[in-house]
Design an enzyme around this catalytic site. Structure first.
Site, mmCIF file in Angstrom:
data_model
loop_
_atom_site.group_PDB
_atom_site.id
_atom_site.type_symbol
_atom_site.label_atom_id
_atom_site.label_comp_id
_atom_site.label_asym_id
_atom_site.label_seq_id
_atom_site.Cartn_x
_atom_site.Cartn_y
_atom_site.Cartn_z
ATOM 1 N N LYS A 138 -18.206 -1.207 6.131
ATOM 2 C CA LYS A 138 -18.212 -2.275 5.033
ATOM 3 C C LYS A 138 -19.981 -2.222 4.771
ATOM 4 C CE LYS A 138 -17.111 -6.916 3.842
ATOM 5 N NZ LYS A 138 -16.271 -8.212 4.057
ATOM 6 N N MET A 174 23.906 9.544 2.799
ATOM 7 C CA MET A 174 23.746 10.782 3.542
ATOM 8 C C MET A 174 24.061 10.840 4.761
ATOM 9 S SD MET A 174 22.974 13.925 2.886
ATOM 10 C CE MET A 174 21.937 14.457 1.533
ATOM 11 N N GLU A 197 0.978 -1.251 0.008
ATOM 12 C CA GLU A 197 0.029 -0.123 0.060
ATOM 13 C C GLU A 197 0.988 1.199 -0.012
ATOM 14 O OE1 GLU A 197 -0.514 -2.694 2.029
ATOM 15 O OE2 GLU A 197 -2.495 -3.217 1.874
ATOM 16 N N PHE A 216 -11.885 -7.332 14.169
ATOM 17 C CA PHE A 216 -10.669 -8.018 13.143
ATOM 18 C C PHE A 216 -10.314 -6.830 12.309
ATOM 19 C CE2 PHE A 216 -9.228 -10.037 9.374
ATOM 20 C CZ PHE A 216 -7.880 -10.511 9.989
HETATM 21 C C1 LIG Z 1 17.871 15.228 2.051
HETATM 22 C C2 LIG Z 1 16.888 16.429 1.712
HETATM 23 C C3 LIG Z 1 17.837 17.532 1.617
HETATM 24 C C4 LIG Z 1 17.182 18.673 0.992
HETATM 25 N N1 LIG Z 1 17.823 19.979 0.689
HETATM 26 C C5 LIG Z 1 17.109 21.008 0.333
HETATM 27 C C6 LIG Z 1 17.912 22.144 -0.261
HETATM 28 O O1 LIG Z 1 19.261 22.190 -0.005
HETATM 29 N N2 LIG Z 1 17.257 22.932 -0.861
HETATM 30 C C7 LIG Z 1 15.959 23.100 -1.160
HETATM 31 O O2 LIG Z 1 15.098 24.093 -1.410
HETATM 32 N N3 LIG Z 1 15.384 21.853 -0.401
HETATM 33 C C8 LIG Z 1 15.826 20.791 0.081
HETATM 34 N N4 LIG Z 1 14.962 19.803 0.447
HETATM 35 C C9 LIG Z 1 13.682 20.061 0.392
HETATM 36 C C10 LIG Z 1 13.068 20.878 1.538
HETATM 37 O O3 LIG Z 1 12.832 19.857 2.539
HETATM 38 C C11 LIG Z 1 11.505 21.308 1.101
HETATM 39 O O4 LIG Z 1 10.900 19.992 1.140
HETATM 40 C C12 LIG Z 1 11.524 21.998 -0.187
HETATM 41 O O5 LIG Z 1 12.606 23.292 0.281
HETATM 42 C C13 LIG Z 1 10.247 22.809 -0.208
HETATM 43 O O6 LIG Z 1 10.300 23.566 -1.310
HETATM 44 P P1 LIG Z 1 8.937 24.817 -1.587
HETATM 45 O O7 LIG Z 1 8.872 25.582 -0.301
HETATM 46 O O8 LIG Z 1 9.142 25.133 -2.715
HETATM 47 O O9 LIG Z 1 7.688 23.776 -1.580
HETATM 48 P P2 LIG Z 1 6.558 23.197 -0.878
HETATM 49 O O10 LIG Z 1 7.244 22.788 0.535
HETATM 50 O O11 LIG Z 1 5.744 22.390 -1.382
HETATM 51 O O12 LIG Z 1 5.947 24.602 -0.406
HETATM 52 C C14 LIG Z 1 4.957 25.073 -1.282
HETATM 53 C C15 LIG Z 1 4.348 26.471 -1.078
HETATM 54 O O13 LIG Z 1 3.797 27.247 -2.134
HETATM 55 C C16 LIG Z 1 2.525 27.437 -1.609
HETATM 56 N N5 LIG Z 1 1.420 27.408 -2.651
HETATM 57 C C17 LIG Z 1 0.812 25.941 -3.034
HETATM 58 N N6 LIG Z 1 -0.070 26.317 -4.003
HETATM 59 C C18 LIG Z 1 0.229 27.587 -4.292
HETATM 60 C C19 LIG Z 1 -0.576 28.366 -5.355
HETATM 61 N N7 LIG Z 1 -1.436 28.202 -6.136
HETATM 62 N N8 LIG Z 1 -0.247 29.817 -5.413
HETATM 63 C C20 LIG Z 1 0.972 30.350 -4.535
HETATM 64 N N9 LIG Z 1 1.428 29.476 -3.750
HETATM 65 C C21 LIG Z 1 1.067 28.121 -3.424
HETATM 66 C C22 LIG Z 1 2.349 26.605 -0.216
HETATM 67 O O14 LIG Z 1 1.268 27.114 0.448
HETATM 68 C C23 LIG Z 1 3.674 26.482 0.267
HETATM 69 O O15 LIG Z 1 3.800 27.567 1.113
HETATM 70 C C24 LIG Z 1 15.676 18.640 0.889
HETATM 71 C C25 LIG Z 1 14.990 17.546 1.318
HETATM 72 C C26 LIG Z 1 15.704 16.336 1.803
HETATM 73 C C27 LIG Z 1 15.058 15.160 1.964
HETATM 74 C C1 LIG Z 2 12.371 6.091 5.870
HETATM 75 C C2 LIG Z 2 13.590 6.792 6.035
HETATM 76 N N1 LIG Z 2 14.304 6.223 6.958
HETATM 77 C C3 LIG Z 2 15.365 6.990 7.291
HETATM 78 C C4 LIG Z 2 15.873 8.137 6.825
HETATM 79 C C5 LIG Z 2 17.157 8.869 7.199
HETATM 80 N N2 LIG Z 2 18.048 9.065 5.969
HETATM 81 C C6 LIG Z 2 17.948 9.963 5.043
HETATM 82 S S1 LIG Z 2 19.124 9.553 3.780
HETATM 83 C C7 LIG Z 2 19.629 8.265 4.327
HETATM 84 C C8 LIG Z 2 20.562 7.425 3.585
HETATM 85 C C9 LIG Z 2 20.188 6.982 2.186
HETATM 86 O O1 LIG Z 2 20.940 6.100 1.593
HETATM 87 P P1 LIG Z 2 21.026 5.554 0.126
HETATM 88 O O2 LIG Z 2 19.610 5.301 -0.042
HETATM 89 O O3 LIG Z 2 21.845 4.474 -0.025
HETATM 90 O O4 LIG Z 2 21.165 6.885 -0.767
HETATM 91 P P2 LIG Z 2 22.553 7.817 -0.636
HETATM 92 O O5 LIG Z 2 22.522 8.777 0.445
HETATM 93 O O6 LIG Z 2 23.632 6.639 -0.498
HETATM 94 O O7 LIG Z 2 22.452 8.217 -2.200
HETATM 95 C C10 LIG Z 2 18.751 7.794 5.544
HETATM 96 C C11 LIG Z 2 19.143 6.544 6.372
HETATM 97 C C12 LIG Z 2 14.856 8.578 5.841
HETATM 98 N N3 LIG Z 2 15.047 9.666 5.214
HETATM 99 N N4 LIG Z 2 13.964 8.018 5.617
#
Ligand SMILES: Cc1cc2nc3c(=O)[nH]c(=O)nc-3n(C[C@H](O)[C@H](O)[C@H](O)COP(=O)(O)OP(=O)(O)OC[C@H]3O[C@@H](n4cnc5c(N)ncnc54)[C@H](O)[C@@H]3O)c2cc1C
Ligand SMILES: Cc1ncc(C[n+]2csc(CCOP(=O)(O)OP(=O)(O)O)c2C)c(N)n1
Lengths: 179, 580
Positions: free
Chosen positions: B180, B494, B68, B130
């Site tokens: 259901k 990471m 799922e 269940f």
């Molecule tokens: C390992 C990792 C590293 C990351 N590193 C980075 C990084 O270096 N840089 C980075 O940028 N992000 C990074 N992120 C992602 C970060 O966590 C956020 O998800 C991201 O920055 C959010 O981008 P956003 O604000 O554009 O989008 P969203 O979080 O989707 O926000 C969208 C915004 O737009 C608004 N909105 C929606 N619809 C409309 C509309 N019609 N008109 C006007 N506004 C609207 C919403 O209300 C909201 O405020 C990383 C994520 C991970 C997992």
């Molecule tokens: C479900 C979940 N568990 C743990 C983490 C924490 N986490 C972030 S990045 C990362 C490592 C990812 O390793 P891999 O998939 O091998 O990618 P790489 O960073 O090596 O490109 C982990 C464990 C997460 N983001 N999501």
């Protein structure tokens, strides 16, 4: 920023799930709800929750916006104490011996604008409405009689300005488009 | 259902009515909303819906994922690419709880979903029957709206509300939990009317022209302005308006991870990605700008670093549809609470062109630093080992911005974001706000279906790949030709990078002893190959790209490669570092 007491008046639909939704907004941010009262409003099927919390103004504004996002919430009003008239209700249960204790219980009840709700063979029940300090003061004075039970309700409040709720809701509706 | 009927304004047209079962009403409601595809997994409580689906022939296609969680991530990507609402079916109890990660992911990344879960018969609710789980309780904080249907008559209106809520305003996931007995009983008069309004729900704030004029005034007087483009632009469909606005004003554009495809990366005014692993220039310059124009982005902490040291020289204009985002993380000077497209349309006529040559040159200077110190040595490394950056770079060169790029979470995600040159809207599907490992492969399933004509490249790490690896079966079953580039460093990369930088190289539990991925892929019916030599890379990539069917390319990359530059946790964006 300084923490203050705020009263939130949350105007909602009549819907079972909303209380849960509202409380999640607070618990997620580790905010302790000091009191919560739910009530009907003058408009059919519109309810109000009155919540008292202590926090900074900045945080209370953010919380109010989060609450207004919940589907089914019409409006959230944030008030400081000076902007509202508010009341709480307290009940005090004393042993019947209090009447015969030599101290004038009747005078205390009168002085505090309280009233006797019920007298039975073994107890006497007193009611007082007022601010927390008022109901607390009465409690202090009654303690020597050996208070058996004490309970205080949550705050109910009304804002001082005249503007009716209907107008607030209408204004809100008109500030948005729906498709 | 007193509350639903009382509070909803319906369209007035009255369609023909008919007696149908609750489960038929579910299918008819979906058809009325234009749904032709759902993702899901059957089970006891939802069986009546599956039976009605079967009896309705081929009107709605059902994609049977292998979990799922796979179904809901696939639906998320499907929604983002198709612009429709993603629909998911799951049974009660474990089926429904397997959706929770996806709901949370969709909520934080604003993805429109309608998830339909079966539930035990209503007279058993609350008695630990269940496969009974309180899905309304569990899903409440991770949905935009949820509702439990206990009577068949409630179905059409609840569905109409669900679809309206999921995709209007700031989009998000909705969950309908149906008992259901509601599915098995019948409705005397089925009729479906789409909802156009719900009381207590305010999706589209009317634009305040006074604020627009104030914003225009700040824009016209700024010396060092910077636009921060976010996902709101994509959601609003405002890519063209943004480009017009930028061309008219000459203001440089930086993007969040989700904003990367809101603006073409080869535009001369595009200055790169913001945030922790973004580009050097836009991060440093954020703290020198005198005006920040944030459009449809929410100042996530990955973008801002330490907020107390963020953009302190700038006035901030924030354009966002969600009033709760205003002043949430960063204090604004002027807030335009509006759909991005509408706001930009209004702004365009009020702004003028200014000369920002000097300001732009400052970006170029920093760009050169990043180019010399990071980008060049990463896309053409001197060492023997292959690097993630060069692989992504080669894929980018060979595919020229055409396909949809899907990523999982980790180093490879940041490398894909940094080194792929995005040219078209809606070209990146990734898990941003939640950072859900295991998102990538199922999301590629959904993107592969919605973006059939464009094709999908999935970049995934060896860790995340193994979290939802079972969805390889879905690719094979439905012949979805996703091209998977597994960037294998045999580490949870990471996390290992953080251990290296901030925990003195104590690599606690991040080493991976991996299976033979090529054999696994072959077992699932995919073509597959492994490369570890630079000389073979282009040939292997071509073979993968030319394949008509799904393909897994395992690229053995440098084990201890790092993503740089980086804003260390808790630092200001201007303290971005280029090396450890
Ligand atoms: C390992 C990792 C590293 C990351 N590193 C980075 C990084 O270096 N840089 C980075 O940028 N992000 C990074 N992120 C992602 C970060 O966590 C956020 O998800 C991201 O920055 C959010 O981008 P956003 O604000 O554009 O989008 P969203 O979080 O989707 O926000 C969208 C915004 O737009 C608004 N909105 C929606 N619809 C409309 C509309 N019609 N008109 C006007 N506004 C609207 C919403 O209300 C909201 O405020 C990383 C994520 C991970 C997992
Ligand atoms: C479900 C979940 N568990 C743990 C983490 C924490 N986490 C972030 S990045 C990362 C490592 C990812 O390793 P891999 O998939 O091998 O990618 P790489 O960073 O090596 O490109 C982990 C464990 C997460 N983001 N999501």
């Amino acid at each position: 920023m300084e923490e203050k007491l705020y009263t939130l008046i949350i105007v909602t639909e009549n819907n079972i799930g909303l209380l849960n939704h509202i409380s999640v907004v607070f618990t997620r941010r580790h905010i302790n709800i000091r009191s919560l009262t739910a009530s009907e409003s003058k408009i059919k099927d519109v309810y109000t929750f009155t919540i008292v919390i202590k926090m900074t103004e900045e945080l209370v504004r953010k919380v109010a916006k989060q609450l207004e996002k919940i589907i089914g919430i019409f409006k959230v009003f944030v008030y400081e104490d000076s902007e509202i008239i508010h009341q709480e209700l307290a009940l005090y249960k004393l042993p019947i011996s209090a009447i015969k204790s030599g101290i004038n219980l009747e005078q205390i009840v009168r002085n505090h604008n309280a009233r006797v709700l019920d007298i039975k063979e073994d107890y006497i029940l007193i009611e007082k409405t007022g601010h927390k300090t008022d109901t607390q003061n009465l409690l202090k004075e009654l303690q020597p009689f050996g208070v058996l039970q004490f309970i205080r309700s949550g705050r109910v409040a009304m804002a001082k300005p005249m503007k009716p709720l209907d107008d607030h809701l209408k204004e809100k509706e008109e500030a948005y488009d729906y498709i | 259902m007193a509350t639903l009927t009382q509070t909803t304004k319906e369209k007035t047209a009255a369609p023909a009515t008919q007696k149908v079962s609750g489960s038929d009403a579910v299918i008819r409601s979906l058809l009325a909303e234009g749904v032709d595809l759902v993702f899901g997994y059957p089970g006891g409580a939802i069986m009546p819906v599956y039976d009605s689906l079967y009896q309705n022939g081929k009107k709605i296609e059902h994609i049977l994922t292998r979990h799922e969680q796979g179904a809901i991530h696939a639906a998320e990507a499907f929604a983002k690419i198709s612009g429709k609402v993603g629909v998911v079916f799951a049974t009660s109890g474990p089926g429904a709880t397997n959706l929770v990660t996806g709901l949370s992911n969709a909520k934080i990344d604003s993805t429109p979903l309608v998830c339909i879960t079966g539930q035990v018969t209503s007279n058993l609710l609350g008695f630990d029957a269940f496969q009974e789980t309180d899905m309304i309780g569990i899903s409440m904080p991770v949905t935009k709206w949820n509702y439990q249907i206990t009577k068949a008559e409630e179905i059409p209106l609840a569905f109409a509300k669900a679809f309206y809520i999921a995709c209007s305003g700031r989009p998000g996931p909705v969950l309908l939990d149906i008992t259901k007995d509601a599915l098995l009983s019948s409705i005397e008069n089925f009729s479906y009317q789409k909802v156009e309004r719900i009381s207590g729900y305010y999706p589209y704030p009317k634009i305040d022209m006074e604020k627009v004029r104030e914003a225009a005034n700040l824009i016209n007087n700024a010396k060092k302005p910077l636009i921060l483009a976010g996902q709101g632009i994509t959601i609003s469909g405002a890519e063209k308006e943004l480009e017009t606005f930028v061309n008219k004003t000459g203001i440089p554009v930086a993007a969040t991870l989700f904003g990367l495809t809101a603006f073409p990366s080869k535009h001369p005014l595009f200055v790169g990605m913001l945030g922790m692993h973004g580009n050097y220039a836009p991060n440093i310059k954020t703290n020198e700008a005198d005006l920040i124009i944030a459009i449809g982005m929410r100042f996530d902490d990955r973008v801002t670093g330490d907020t107390s040291k963020y953009a302190k020289n700038a006035k901030v204009i924030h354009i966002d549809i969600d009033a709760a985002e205003i002043d949430k993380n960063i204090k604004t000077k002027v807030a335009v609470v509006s759909d991005a497209k509408k706001a930009l349309e209004k702004l365009i006529s009020l702004v003028q062109k200014n000369n920002f040559e000097e300001w732009l040159n400052e970006f170029k200077d920093l760009d050169k630093v990043e180019q010399d110190e990071i980008i060049a040595p990463n896309i053409a490394p001197k060492g023997k080992a292959l690097r993630m950056a060069e692989v992504v770079h080669r894929v980018s060169e060979m595919t020229k911005g055409d396909p949809i790029v899907v990523t999982d979470v980790g180093q490879h995600q940041m490398m894909a974001a940094r080194y792929y040159k995005f040219l078209k809207p809606k070209s990146i599907i990734t898990s941003g706000g939640l950072g859900t490992m295991g998102f990538g492969l199922p999301a590629a399933v959904g993107a592969g279906i919605a973006g059939k004509d464009r094709g999908v490249i999935l970049f995934v790490g060896d860790g995340g790949f193994q979290m939802t690896i079972q969805e390889l079966a879905t690719l094979w079953h439905y012949k979805i030709p996703v091209k998977i580039v597994l960037l294998n460093n045999n580490f949870l990369g990471m996390v290992r990078q953080w251990q290296q930088l901030f925990f003195d190289k104590r690599y606690a539990c991040t080493t991976m002893h991996n299976p033979d991925f090529v054999k696994i892929a072959e077992g699932f019916g995919l073509k597959s190959r492994k490369v570890q030599e630079r000389a073979e890379l282009d040939g292997a990539l071509s073979e993968m790209l030319d394949s008509d069917t799904a393909y897994l390319l395992v690229v053995e990359v440098e084990k201890e490669g790092n993503v740089f530059p980086m804003v260390p946790a808790g630092a200001a964006v201007s303290e971005m570092i280029l090396k450890p």
